[in-house]
Motif scaffolding. Structure first.
Motif, PDB file in Angstrom:
ATOM      1  N   ALA A   1       4.166   7.504  -7.135  1.00  0.00           N
ATOM      2  CA  ALA A   1       4.454   6.088  -7.378  1.00  0.00           C
ATOM      3  C   ALA A   1       5.957   5.829  -7.455  1.00  0.00           C
ATOM      4  O   ALA A   1       6.466   4.859  -6.893  1.00  0.00           O
TER       5      ALA A   1
ATOM      6  N   ARG B   1      -1.410   5.039   1.002  1.00  0.00           N
ATOM      7  CA  ARG B   1      -1.601   4.299   2.244  1.00  0.00           C
ATOM      8  C   ARG B   1      -0.302   3.612   2.659  1.00  0.00           C
ATOM      9  O   ARG B   1       0.096   3.666   3.823  1.00  0.00           O
ATOM     10  N   GLY B   2       0.331   2.971   1.683  1.00  0.00           N
ATOM     11  CA  GLY B   2       1.563   2.250   1.983  1.00  0.00           C
ATOM     12  C   GLY B   2       2.612   3.166   2.597  1.00  0.00           C
ATOM     13  O   GLY B   2       3.244   2.824   3.601  1.00  0.00           O
TER      14      GLY B   2
ATOM     15  N   VAL C   1     -12.405   6.988  -0.274  1.00  0.00           N
ATOM     16  CA  VAL C   1     -12.353   7.255  -1.711  1.00  0.00           C
ATOM     17  C   VAL C   1     -13.776   7.530  -2.152  1.00  0.00           C
ATOM     18  O   VAL C   1     -14.717   6.904  -1.676  1.00  0.00           O
TER      19      VAL C   1
ATOM     20  N   PHE D   1      -6.379  10.334   3.020  1.00  0.00           N
ATOM     21  CA  PHE D   1      -5.690   9.362   3.873  1.00  0.00           C
ATOM     22  C   PHE D   1      -5.105  10.058   5.096  1.00  0.00           C
ATOM     23  O   PHE D   1      -4.502  11.142   4.966  1.00  0.00           O
TER      24      PHE D   1
ATOM     25  N   THR E   1      -6.176   8.114  -9.905  1.00  0.00           N
ATOM     26  CA  THR E   1      -6.643   6.752  -9.644  1.00  0.00           C
ATOM     27  C   THR E   1      -5.521   5.722  -9.743  1.00  0.00           C
ATOM     28  O   THR E   1      -5.650   4.626  -9.241  1.00  0.00           O
ATOM     29  N   ASP E   2      -4.429   6.076 -10.414  1.00  0.00           N
ATOM     30  CA  ASP E   2      -3.373   5.079 -10.591  1.00  0.00           C
ATOM     31  C   ASP E   2      -2.512   4.954  -9.331  1.00  0.00           C
ATOM     32  O   ASP E   2      -1.980   5.942  -8.844  1.00  0.00           O
ATOM     33  N   HIS E   3      -2.383   3.722  -8.846  1.00  0.00           N
ATOM     34  CA  HIS E   3      -1.508   3.423  -7.710  1.00  0.00           C
ATOM     35  C   HIS E   3      -1.848   4.249  -6.467  1.00  0.00           C
ATOM     36  O   HIS E   3      -0.966   4.543  -5.668  1.00  0.00           O
ATOM     37  N   VAL E   4      -3.106   4.610  -6.307  1.00  0.00           N
ATOM     38  CA  VAL E   4      -3.461   5.522  -5.222  1.00  0.00           C
ATOM     39  C   VAL E   4      -3.220   4.869  -3.853  1.00  0.00           C
ATOM     40  O   VAL E   4      -2.906   5.539  -2.870  1.00  0.00           O
ATOM     41  N   GLY E   5      -3.285   3.526  -3.800  1.00  0.00           N
ATOM     42  CA  GLY E   5      -3.041   2.814  -2.549  1.00  0.00           C
ATOM     43  C   GLY E   5      -1.628   2.996  -2.013  1.00  0.00           C
ATOM     44  O   GLY E   5      -1.375   2.783  -0.824  1.00  0.00           O
ATOM     45  N   MET E   6      -0.702   3.397  -2.896  1.00  0.00           N
ATOM     46  CA  MET E   6       0.674   3.623  -2.437  1.00  0.00           C
ATOM     47  C   MET E   6       0.726   4.716  -1.377  1.00  0.00           C
ATOM     48  O   MET E   6       1.625   4.721  -0.535  1.00  0.00           O
TER      49      MET E   6
END
Lengths: 163, 428
Positions: free
Chosen positions: B404, B380-381, B321, B332, B373-378
């Motif tokens: 999301a 990865r999930g 990031v 990712f 930027t919102d929920h960007v880790g999803m």
């Protein structure tokens, strides 16, 4: 005894009072884009799903932080320390649940901290879709098992859970 | 058991703490390569721009953290490893025996073959000492040339720009962060920087750094251009610190070779972090993924194995990031996609927004974003779980912004009773 948010999407009507309450309590404004909890609206199925941080046992965000700005408090809650957070955002990509967000107006990240033990979302929820319960009653173990279950079926729950 | 850990970066410190957690009686020595408390290189850009002091770069903030945990922290660096005698030798000539050893010595900036690289005013940006020198030279309004616009270069770019210098970036590739972002996203970053008065010169190489007339230094490019500079910052990549292992019998390639338990070819000797060739989850092959979350994953797995808790690594996901003067980008996994795979793209350059998702079958395998930027880790999930997207794949192709929703919907599939939170496949 630890308490946790328990979410029952079946009871959610999509009123989004949880988002408003979260934003107001944590940001001092009614700005749902800064809420730590989000309600997802699956209107094709007429279904609403409130969604927020589950306070992982061994949290990805905490492990990924390069400056120790996320710590675990006595309630098991992962808390961001604004004085230490440099805004690098690594936690936001490391959290596979996507529940740490960057707040550009402060240059820091934000996540659910259960409002210090009295979560505003649960208090605001008119239908008990979001409740704050003792973990044993809240199906917390079930949640952990779920987190552990995967496509491969063998992986532990958390970046640091031993096999 | 006596555990010795070489390197006091995130991998070394995580390993020491993990060993302590699982082996309360073990002896642990952590050997740092620099005369500083264990600190985070990742925090240096924020130190430069004044967001934190040097204390803020420290990996652990509590006073006496290492003493409390019974972790002996000492200064090295280690210059050789004797795998037969099972001992290490430090630069001061002292030796230490070990039962298990962790090599977590990280990486060092590559010094490209440029004439004048040793001139005063030319610095890498890697250590706290580098940061102190850059702070001295990077005066407001002064011309500064940054060589390299890769991931690290771009992070430094942000802090140099915030320090108010007159900045020019020289990149050998055809765009910014060519190993993290595609042409569209890389060029969005470029235009964004140029809009904020940072000059970006791509497909250019530095020939020589000589003394200048308009400023202390003159950076000569191979195409004939000359750039004045009061300070030159070199960010042209890093290489693993493995030189001290020469002749030790520990197998190395680009980094230290490890098995899925992060053990080297020598029993009881492990490696983790930027120095180790761990498994890349996307390819299944061993690879260098020099990022903080991977260093910590490696270290945790190595430490468990060092304590006798057999733990296999499934692999780490490459991800990054970047905040480039307020334009936030991320990437990712296999962001460049695979042959025969499908793609979802949303481009809105005017709004500073870009989403590119790469699928193989109905699974997400890679992603890159600009302005999200919102929920960007999803992302990865979804990539890491490899969960089938089903109908959501086409919904994403139609509107990539629905990441999301897709995530929550996919994670909710399966047996539902009581808690209905996310289920995610996590690496060991």
């Amino acid at each position: 005894m630890q308490k946790a948010l328990t979410i029952d999407p079946g009871k959610c009507t999509g009123c989004k009072q949880c988002e408003m309450a979260c934003s107001y309590v944590n940001e001092g404004e009614f700005n749902v884009s800064k809420s730590r909890i989000r309600v997802f609206d699956f209107h094709e199925e007429a279904r609403f799903v409130p969604y927020t941080c589950t306070q992982c046992d061994e949290a990805w965000c905490q492990q990924a932080c390069p400056v120790n700005a996320i710590t675990t408090n006595e309630m098991g809650v992962k808390v961001v320390h604004d004085n230490l957070c440099v805004g690098c955002k690594v936690c936001t990509i490391a959290c596979p649940f996507g529940t740490v967000n960057y707040n550009a107006s402060t240059g820091k990240v934000i996540k659910c901290d259960l409002c210090g033990g009295d979560p505003a979302c649960a208090a605001a929820c008119p239908t008990d879709a979001i409740t704050f319960q003792d973990v044993e009653q809240g199906g917390f173990d079930k949640m952990r098992q779920w987190a552990a279950r995967t496509t491969a079926g063998t992986e532990p729950s958390g970046p640091n859970a031993p096999a | 058991m006596y555990h010795v850990i070489l390197g006091a970066g995130p991998a070394g410190v995580t390993a020491a703490e993990t060993i302590r957690k699982h082996a309360p009686d073990a002896e642990i020595t952590l050997i740092g390569g620099e005369g500083e408390p264990p600190y985070s290189r990742m925090a240096i850009p924020y130190l430069l721009e004044g967001k934190i002091g040097e204390d803020g770069t420290h990996l652990r903030q509590e006073d006496g953290h290492y003493e409390t945990l019974g972790i002996a922290y000492r200064h090295g660096p280690v210059i050789s490893v004797d795998t037969g005698a099972r001992s290490v030798t430090c630069a001061d000539g002292s030796t230490l025996g070990f039962d298990t050893l962790l090599i977590a010595t990280g990486a060092t900036p590559i010094r490209p073959p440029i004439e004048g690289l040793d001139s005063p005013g030319v610095h890498t940006c890697w250590t706290l000492e580098d940061a102190r020198r850059i702070t001295e030279h990077a005066q407001k309004g002064e011309p500064v040339v940054l060589v390299g616009a890769g991931f690290i270069g771009c992070i430094i770019l942000e802090s140099l720009a915030k320090m108010g210098v007159d900045l020019t970036v020289v990149e050998r590739g055809d765009r910014m962060v060519p190993r993290m972002l595609d042409e569209t996203a890389g060029n969005m970053l470029r235009h964004w920087c140029e809009g904020q008065d940072v000059r970006v010169i791509t497909e250019a190489e530095v020939d020589a750094i000589r003394s200048g007339d308009r400023a202390a230094l003159a950076v000569h490019l191979k195409d004939g251009q000359t750039l004045p500079a009061a300070l030159v910052v070199i960010a042209t990549g890093v290489r693993s610190n493995i030189g001290f292992l020469d002749g030790s019998g520990i197998e190395t390639g680009a980094g230290v070779k490890v098995d899925p338990y992060h053990e080297t070819n020598v029993p009881g000797i492990y490696a983790a972090g930027d120095v180790a060739e761990g498994i890349n989850l996307s390819t299944g092959h061993n690879d260098m993924l020099a990022i903080q979350p991977v260093a910590v994953e490696h270290a945790y797995i190595a430490a468990l194995n060092m304590c006798g808790i057999a733990t296999e690594h499934r692999g780490s996901l490459n991800m990054n990031v970047l905040d480039t003067l307020g334009l936030i980008s991320s990437s990712f996994g296999t962001w460049e996609g695979v042959e025969g795979g499908d793609r979802a793209v949303l481009t809105d350059e005017a709004a500073g927004r870009y989403i590119r998702l790469e699928f193989e079958g109905d699974r997400l395998i890679g992603a890159q974003t600009v302005g999200l930027t919102d929920h960007v880790g999803m992302l990865r999930g979804l990539i890491q779980t490899g969960l089938p997207l089903g109908a959501w794949k086409n919904k994403l192709i139609d509107s990539p912004t629905r990441i999301a929703e897709a995530y929550v919907a996919v994670m909710q599939q399966g047996p539902v009773s009581g808690y209905t939170g996310p289920k995610v496949a996590l690496p060991a």
